[in-house]
Design an enzyme around this catalytic site. Structure first.
Site, mmCIF file in Angstrom:
data_model
loop_
_atom_site.group_PDB
_atom_site.id
_atom_site.type_symbol
_atom_site.label_atom_id
_atom_site.label_comp_id
_atom_site.label_asym_id
_atom_site.label_seq_id
_atom_site.Cartn_x
_atom_site.Cartn_y
_atom_site.Cartn_z
ATOM 1 N N ASP A 105 0.841 -1.201 0.000
ATOM 2 C CA ASP A 105 0.000 0.000 0.000
ATOM 3 C C ASP A 105 0.873 1.247 0.000
ATOM 4 O O ASP A 105 2.033 1.208 0.421
ATOM 5 C CB ASP A 105 -0.883 0.037 1.257
ATOM 6 C CG ASP A 105 -1.860 -1.122 1.308
ATOM 7 O OD1 ASP A 105 -2.163 -1.698 0.247
ATOM 8 O OD2 ASP A 105 -2.303 -1.444 2.430
HETATM 9 N N1 URA Z 1 -1.188 -5.829 4.096
HETATM 10 C C1 URA Z 1 -1.676 -4.563 4.075
HETATM 11 O O1 URA Z 1 -2.676 -4.276 4.705
HETATM 12 N N2 URA Z 1 -1.016 -3.657 3.345
HETATM 13 C C2 URA Z 1 0.118 -3.909 2.672
HETATM 14 O O2 URA Z 1 0.680 -3.017 2.046
HETATM 15 C C3 URA Z 1 0.617 -5.223 2.703
HETATM 16 C C4 URA Z 1 -0.057 -6.169 3.431
#
Ligand code: URA
Length: 240
Positions: A105
């Protein structure tokens, strides 16, 4: 592999930018087959030439593999109109053909593998391979007492999605509200949604391991380096 310019080969091997490696060659720091070569445009056979920089043998890899410490605030994409991307952390002349393996993310930090090896990427991301991914998360709120047991049993998310068994552990070494989560799959926002399902909110998240590869603590956020031969062997074994 066709013959290629020495400066191009060294830049490709991540010894420096094209300009930097040209300076290294002119300074007499590079030997080809035992002979100092001061001409950056000299043609070498990337498969067979023994290229040595500052006494260290350099090996040509047909494909490129980098470990990036993704900072928060950049998106996992090659190009984007509105946001900075992880690829933009690489010098422009290195970007061609590179992409990120999987996705973190925008606000997630940590280990991201950047390569031009589509087959390895596919193998590592395949749901059938169960490649371990380890995350460190700072969490607000009180987790339910059986949170770890629910992770281990295969947690049901708020929307009814059932996760594969995963590991949740307190991580007092990182801070009072930190946990370590080990997943063997990669659903959208998975760590955040799993933590939400057991009563918490993730306020900081970073990935520290992927398929046996550990984030190099010497890499500052935004920095990258080529994988070592051992790291690459580890990863390719995971991808089998
Ligand atoms: N889980 C999440 O919530 N975000 C990420 O970026 C990776 C794993």
């Amino acid at each position: 592999m066709p013959r290629m310019r020495l400066d191009k080969l060294l830049a490709h091997l991540n010894c420096g930018s094209r300009k930097e490696v040209q300076a290294m060659i002119r300074a007499g720091r590079v030997q080809v087959d035992g002979v100092t070569e001061r001409d950056p445009a000299a043609k070498v056979d990337a498969d067979t030439a023994q290229v040595v920089l500052d006494g260290q043998a350099q090996h040509y890899q047909a494909q490129r593999y980098y470990m990036l410490n993704k900072p928060a605030g950049v998106i996992t994409a090659s190009r984007d109109e509105r946001h900075d991307t992880v690829l933009e952390l690489f010098p422009e002349e290195m970007r061609r053909g590179l992409f990120a393996v999987g996705r973190l993310d925008k606000d997630t930090e940590g280990l991201l593998l950047i390569t031009d090896d589509g087959a390895l990427s596919h193998a590592l991301m395949s749901p059938a391979r169960h490649v371990d991914k380890v995350y460190e998360a700072e969490v607000e709120g009180e987790l339910v007492p059986d949170a770890a047991a629910r992770f281990a049993a295969g947690l049901e998310l708020k929307d009814g999605t059932v996760c594969r068994p995963a590991q949740l552990e307190a991580a007092p070494d990182l801070g009072e509200n930190w946990v370590r989560v080990t997943l063997r799959e990669g659903k959208y926002h998975q760590v955040k949604r799993m933590i939400a399902a057991v009563g918490g909110v993730v306020v900081r998240l970073r990935r520290v391991e992927l398929g046996g590869l550990t984030l190099d603590p010497a890499l500052a956020p935004g920095a990258f380096r080529a994988l070592t031969a051992q790291e690459l062997t580890l990863l390719t074994q995971q991808g089998k």
